[in-house]
Enzyme design. Structure first.
Site, PDB file in Angstrom:
ATOM      1  N   SER A   9     -11.109  -1.272   2.696  1.00  0.00           N
ATOM      2  CA  SER A   9     -10.433  -1.338   4.007  1.00  0.00           C
ATOM      3  C   SER A   9     -10.152   0.080   4.486  1.00  0.00           C
ATOM      4  CB  SER A   9      -9.097  -2.069   3.890  1.00  0.00           C
ATOM      5  OG  SER A   9      -9.264  -3.373   3.404  1.00  0.00           O
ATOM      6  N   ARG A  67       0.834  -1.216   0.000  1.00  0.00           N
ATOM      7  CA  ARG A  67       0.000   0.000   0.000  1.00  0.00           C
ATOM      8  C   ARG A  67       0.864   1.260   0.000  1.00  0.00           C
ATOM      9  NH1 ARG A  67      -3.019  -3.661  -1.023  1.00  0.00           N
ATOM     10  NH2 ARG A  67      -5.081  -4.049  -0.129  1.00  0.00           N
ATOM     11  N   GLU A 119      -5.899   3.667   5.554  1.00  0.00           N
ATOM     12  CA  GLU A 119      -5.484   3.440   4.166  1.00  0.00           C
ATOM     13  C   GLU A 119      -5.942   4.575   3.250  1.00  0.00           C
ATOM     14  OE1 GLU A 119      -5.959  -0.491   1.984  1.00  0.00           O
ATOM     15  OE2 GLU A 119      -7.108   0.862   0.715  1.00  0.00           O
TER      16      GLU A 119
HETATM   17  P1  FAD Z   1      -9.080   8.076  -5.618  1.00  0.00           P
HETATM   18  O1  FAD Z   1      -9.780   7.527  -4.435  1.00  0.00           O
HETATM   19  O2  FAD Z   1      -9.769   9.138  -6.391  1.00  0.00           O
HETATM   20  O3  FAD Z   1      -7.636   8.599  -5.168  1.00  0.00           O
HETATM   21  C1  FAD Z   1      -6.845   7.811  -4.314  1.00  0.00           C
HETATM   22  C2  FAD Z   1      -5.476   8.498  -4.151  1.00  0.00           C
HETATM   23  O4  FAD Z   1      -4.782   8.501  -5.389  1.00  0.00           O
HETATM   24  C3  FAD Z   1      -5.582   9.963  -3.739  1.00  0.00           C
HETATM   25  O5  FAD Z   1      -4.458  10.268  -2.944  1.00  0.00           O
HETATM   26  C4  FAD Z   1      -5.499  10.684  -5.076  1.00  0.00           C
HETATM   27  O6  FAD Z   1      -5.034  12.032  -4.912  1.00  0.00           O
HETATM   28  C5  FAD Z   1      -4.511   9.838  -5.816  1.00  0.00           C
HETATM   29  N1  FAD Z   1      -4.664   9.862  -7.281  1.00  0.00           N
HETATM   30  C6  FAD Z   1      -5.740   9.435  -7.988  1.00  0.00           C
HETATM   31  N2  FAD Z   1      -5.489   9.532  -9.305  1.00  0.00           N
HETATM   32  C7  FAD Z   1      -4.233  10.033  -9.425  1.00  0.00           C
HETATM   33  C8  FAD Z   1      -3.397  10.365 -10.539  1.00  0.00           C
HETATM   34  N3  FAD Z   1      -3.805  10.201 -11.798  1.00  0.00           N
HETATM   35  N4  FAD Z   1      -2.171  10.868 -10.277  1.00  0.00           N
HETATM   36  C9  FAD Z   1      -1.732  11.055  -9.014  1.00  0.00           C
HETATM   37  N5  FAD Z   1      -2.476  10.753  -7.920  1.00  0.00           N
HETATM   38  C10 FAD Z   1      -3.698  10.239  -8.143  1.00  0.00           C
HETATM   39  N6  FAD Z   1      -7.578  -1.178  -2.824  1.00  0.00           N
HETATM   40  C11 FAD Z   1      -6.701  -2.217  -2.919  1.00  0.00           C
HETATM   41  O7  FAD Z   1      -5.498  -2.008  -3.064  1.00  0.00           O
HETATM   42  N7  FAD Z   1      -7.155  -3.503  -2.886  1.00  0.00           N
HETATM   43  C12 FAD Z   1      -8.445  -3.820  -2.755  1.00  0.00           C
HETATM   44  O8  FAD Z   1      -8.790  -5.002  -2.735  1.00  0.00           O
HETATM   45  C13 FAD Z   1      -9.393  -2.752  -2.652  1.00  0.00           C
HETATM   46  N8  FAD Z   1     -10.717  -3.008  -2.494  1.00  0.00           N
HETATM   47  C14 FAD Z   1     -11.617  -1.976  -2.392  1.00  0.00           C
HETATM   48  C15 FAD Z   1     -12.975  -2.273  -2.264  1.00  0.00           C
HETATM   49  C16 FAD Z   1     -13.912  -1.254  -2.179  1.00  0.00           C
HETATM   50  C17 FAD Z   1     -15.362  -1.610  -2.043  1.00  0.00           C
HETATM   51  C18 FAD Z   1     -13.481   0.095  -2.233  1.00  0.00           C
HETATM   52  C19 FAD Z   1     -14.484   1.209  -2.201  1.00  0.00           C
HETATM   53  C20 FAD Z   1     -12.130   0.416  -2.355  1.00  0.00           C
HETATM   54  C21 FAD Z   1     -11.175  -0.626  -2.426  1.00  0.00           C
HETATM   55  N9  FAD Z   1      -9.801  -0.369  -2.554  1.00  0.00           N
HETATM   56  C22 FAD Z   1      -8.909  -1.412  -2.690  1.00  0.00           C
HETATM   57  C23 FAD Z   1      -9.287   1.017  -2.570  1.00  0.00           C
HETATM   58  C24 FAD Z   1      -9.381   1.666  -3.979  1.00  0.00           C
HETATM   59  O9  FAD Z   1     -10.159   0.900  -4.837  1.00  0.00           O
HETATM   60  C25 FAD Z   1      -7.996   1.852  -4.608  1.00  0.00           C
HETATM   61  O10 FAD Z   1      -7.139   2.591  -3.767  1.00  0.00           O
HETATM   62  C26 FAD Z   1      -8.075   2.561  -5.967  1.00  0.00           C
HETATM   63  O11 FAD Z   1      -6.814   2.497  -6.606  1.00  0.00           O
HETATM   64  C27 FAD Z   1      -8.512   4.024  -5.858  1.00  0.00           C
HETATM   65  O12 FAD Z   1      -8.788   4.507  -7.158  1.00  0.00           O
HETATM   66  P2  FAD Z   1      -9.562   5.872  -7.403  1.00  0.00           P
HETATM   67  O13 FAD Z   1      -9.485   6.160  -8.862  1.00  0.00           O
HETATM   68  O14 FAD Z   1     -10.906   5.795  -6.821  1.00  0.00           O
HETATM   69  O15 FAD Z   1      -8.645   6.884  -6.600  1.00  0.00           O
HETATM   70  N1  EPU Z   2     -11.309 -11.130   9.470  1.00  0.00           N
HETATM   71  C1  EPU Z   2     -11.840 -10.956  10.738  1.00  0.00           C
HETATM   72  N2  EPU Z   2     -12.984 -10.221  10.847  1.00  0.00           N
HETATM   73  C2  EPU Z   2     -13.616  -9.676   9.763  1.00  0.00           C
HETATM   74  C3  EPU Z   2     -13.069  -9.865   8.481  1.00  0.00           C
HETATM   75  C4  EPU Z   2     -11.892 -10.595   8.356  1.00  0.00           C
HETATM   76  O1  EPU Z   2     -11.305 -11.410  11.728  1.00  0.00           O
HETATM   77  O2  EPU Z   2     -14.670  -9.027   9.956  1.00  0.00           O
HETATM   78  C5  EPU Z   2     -10.068 -11.919   9.330  1.00  0.00           C
HETATM   79  C6  EPU Z   2     -10.334 -13.132   8.443  1.00  0.00           C
HETATM   80  O3  EPU Z   2     -10.661 -14.197   9.244  1.00  0.00           O
HETATM   81  C7  EPU Z   2      -9.037 -13.324   7.701  1.00  0.00           C
HETATM   82  C8  EPU Z   2      -8.321 -11.999   7.782  1.00  0.00           C
HETATM   83  O4  EPU Z   2      -9.094 -11.163   8.646  1.00  0.00           O
HETATM   84  O5  EPU Z   2      -8.239 -14.283   8.341  1.00  0.00           O
HETATM   85  C9  EPU Z   2      -8.127 -11.365   6.423  1.00  0.00           C
HETATM   86  O6  EPU Z   2      -9.401 -11.004   5.871  1.00  0.00           O
HETATM   87  P1  EPU Z   2      -9.581 -10.693   4.310  1.00  0.00           P
HETATM   88  O7  EPU Z   2      -9.178 -11.884   3.499  1.00  0.00           O
HETATM   89  O8  EPU Z   2     -10.940 -10.152   4.109  1.00  0.00           O
HETATM   90  O9  EPU Z   2      -8.486  -9.581   3.997  1.00  0.00           O
HETATM   91  P2  EPU Z   2      -8.103  -8.238   4.741  1.00  0.00           P
HETATM   92  O10 EPU Z   2      -6.718  -8.413   5.293  1.00  0.00           O
HETATM   93  O11 EPU Z   2      -9.131  -7.784   5.681  1.00  0.00           O
HETATM   94  C10 EPU Z   2      -6.886  -7.277   2.631  1.00  0.00           C
HETATM   95  C11 EPU Z   2      -6.854  -5.990   1.895  1.00  0.00           C
HETATM   96  C12 EPU Z   2      -8.060  -5.867   0.977  1.00  0.00           C
HETATM   97  C13 EPU Z   2      -8.022  -7.031  -0.027  1.00  0.00           C
HETATM   98  C14 EPU Z   2      -8.047  -8.345   0.751  1.00  0.00           C
HETATM   99  C15 EPU Z   2      -7.864  -9.536  -0.162  1.00  0.00           C
HETATM  100  C16 EPU Z   2      -5.656  -4.400   3.277  1.00  0.00           C
HETATM  101  C17 EPU Z   2      -5.744  -3.216   4.177  1.00  0.00           C
HETATM  102  N3  EPU Z   2      -6.822  -4.880   2.817  1.00  0.00           N
HETATM  103  O12 EPU Z   2      -8.021  -7.235   3.496  1.00  0.00           O
HETATM  104  O13 EPU Z   2      -7.972  -4.649   0.260  1.00  0.00           O
HETATM  105  O14 EPU Z   2      -9.121  -6.983  -0.902  1.00  0.00           O
HETATM  106  O15 EPU Z   2      -6.935  -8.362   1.698  1.00  0.00           O
HETATM  107  O16 EPU Z   2      -6.561  -9.567  -0.631  1.00  0.00           O
HETATM  108  O17 EPU Z   2      -4.553  -4.857   2.979  1.00  0.00           O
HETATM  109  C18 EPU Z   2      -8.544  -2.354   0.392  1.00  0.00           C
HETATM  110  O18 EPU Z   2      -7.328  -2.127   0.401  1.00  0.00           O
HETATM  111  O19 EPU Z   2      -9.407  -1.431   0.395  1.00  0.00           O
HETATM  112  C19 EPU Z   2      -9.012  -3.731   0.370  1.00  0.00           C
HETATM  113  C20 EPU Z   2     -10.292  -4.080   0.384  1.00  0.00           C
END
Ligand code: FAD
Ligand code: EPU
Length: 349
Positions: free
Chosen positions: A240, A167, A336
């Protein structure tokens, strides 16, 4: 043809997935990377605060934004170098991330399948080095094109220059310096699929797929994500809310001794990653709600807006959650999403 459109006093409520109310003093929608140099000539952009805005899925607006929000809309994608083993794909910053995943898989290019259905744009993907289900995007990025605000030039950064971590990246550390305009990925035509993350093989089995291909993996992961995470279109959230804390191995071992069910994941040399979700759930927050600010009932790491919560209310809840985890386990949680208009660790600022 300036390549950008300016508007004043723009609502950001529909431009962040928490769906909290906020306004930007000015908004620029930019359709060409070569328009950025001209745009940054404006005094307000040169000297005042600028916010790059993608789809707003990793942002929390704690208040209005007093400067210029810039959204890149160019969304072209093409193969720039093709070969029997791999291809180099160049995608512009405004393209939707999941559309890119589908585009590459449809052309037999592998690697992005585990990151299916992550919200947001291609331009934001390198910012926090998005990752899911055992894969991080930095593994496949070979170059990032970025407008450098202090020189006014577009620079090509190789993967090593991007300093990708969990991240983390150079872009995240220096948000005032970089505007990501396009990303280049090198994607193989054959590779061993990554199926080790908990739940992936089980989902493929439930889909009755015996010999999975990348498209099946993308489908399995999309199904898991849809079940596990609230859909921002229905319940405002930014995925997250906290990073999984990275701690020295000795700290992880001591915690694991006292709490045997705490999930501990491998980290870099001498480090371990703890599950923030587990720590938060253990403090009793899962499903908590106060007014319209809450913690998701299906995942303790996701803060949610049940309707009318403000960014400030969500931020106050996040601080309470982090404080209780710190009191009980001695572990510091770091948010995050980028917080606009406040500092997480300094409520007075
Ligand atoms: P924004 O939210 O608009 O911006 C995020 C950051 O990037 C800000 O600091 C912004 O200033 C900067 N930024 C955006 N575009 C640019 C650019 N072109 N140049 C320079 N800076 C820029 N993230 C994960 O890593 N893994 C996951 O599994 C994951 N799951 C998610 C699930 C849900 C339901 C949600 C809502 C979010 C999740 N995220 C996850 C977080 C998010 O999807 C990512 O961080 C994504 O890359 C953000 O994209 P955005 O276009 O919405 O950026
Ligand atoms: N868990 C709990 N309670 C809950 C949910 C999960 O105890 O309510 C435990 C589960 O049992 C599991 C562990 O947490 O052992 C991990 O859970 P999960 O697989 O859902 O992943 P996470 O660590 O919570 C991370 C990323 C996610 C990404 C998933 C899958 C971060 C901060 N988050 O979540 O990214 O989708 O792994 O790879 O690293 C995001 O960044 O926004 C995001 C959604």
């Amino acid at each position: 043809m300036s390549g950008y459109q300016l508007a004043e006093d723009v609502s950001l409520a529909g431009r962040n997935t928490f769906r909290v109310p906020a306004r930007a003093a000015m908004m620029a929608d930019v359709s060409r990377a070569d328009a950025l140099a001209g745009l940054f000539e404006f005094a307000m952009l040169r000297d005042g605060p600028v916010l790059m805005l993608g789809e707003g899925s990793n942002l929390l607006f704690a208040g209005d934004f007093p400067g210029v929000a810039i959204c890149l809309t160019m969304a072209g994608v093409r193969i720039v170098q093709d070969g029997p083993e791999a291809a180099v794909v160049r995608a512009e910053a405004g393209m939707n991330w999941n559309d890119l995943v589908g585009w590459t898989l449809a052309r037999g290019l592998l690697g992005l399948e585990n990151m299916a259905l992550i919200p947001g744009t291609v331009g934001a993907a390198p910012i926090q080095n998005i990752g899911a289900y055992g894969v991080e995007v930095g593994e496949f990025i070979t170059a990032v094109e970025a407008f450098q605000r202090d020189t006014g030039q577009v620079k090509r950064l190789d993967r090593e220059d991007c300093a990708f971590g969990y991240r983390d990246s150079v872009f995240k550390r220096e948000p005032e310096r970089w505007v990501v305009t396009a990303v280049e990925f090198t994607l193989p035509r054959q590779r061993e699929l990554r199926l080790d993350y908990a739940g992936v093989r089980e989902e493929l089995a439930a889909m009755k797929v015996d010999t999975p291909r990348a498209v099946h993996v993308a489908e399995a992961i999309s199904r898991i994500r849809t079940r596990k995470l609230p859909n921002p279109a229905v319940l405002g959230n930014a995925g997250s809310f906290f990073k999984n804390p990275v701690v020295p191995a000795a700290v992880a071992d001591a915690l694991k001794d006292r709490h045997p069910t705490l999930p501990v994941f491998p980290g870099d040399e001498g480090q371990r990653k703890l599950s923030a979700a587990w720590l938060i759930e253990a403090c009793g927050w899962k499903g908590f709600r106060e007014g319209d600010a809450g913690v998701a009932a299906q995942h303790a790491l996701v803060l949610v807006n049940h309707g009318q919560a403000s960014g400030a209310q969500l931020l106050a809840l996040a601080r309470r959650v982090a404080a209780s985890v710190h009191d009980r386990f001695g572990v510091a949680l770091e948010p995050e999403p980028r917080i606009i208009g406040a500092r997480f660790d300094d409520p007075g600022a």
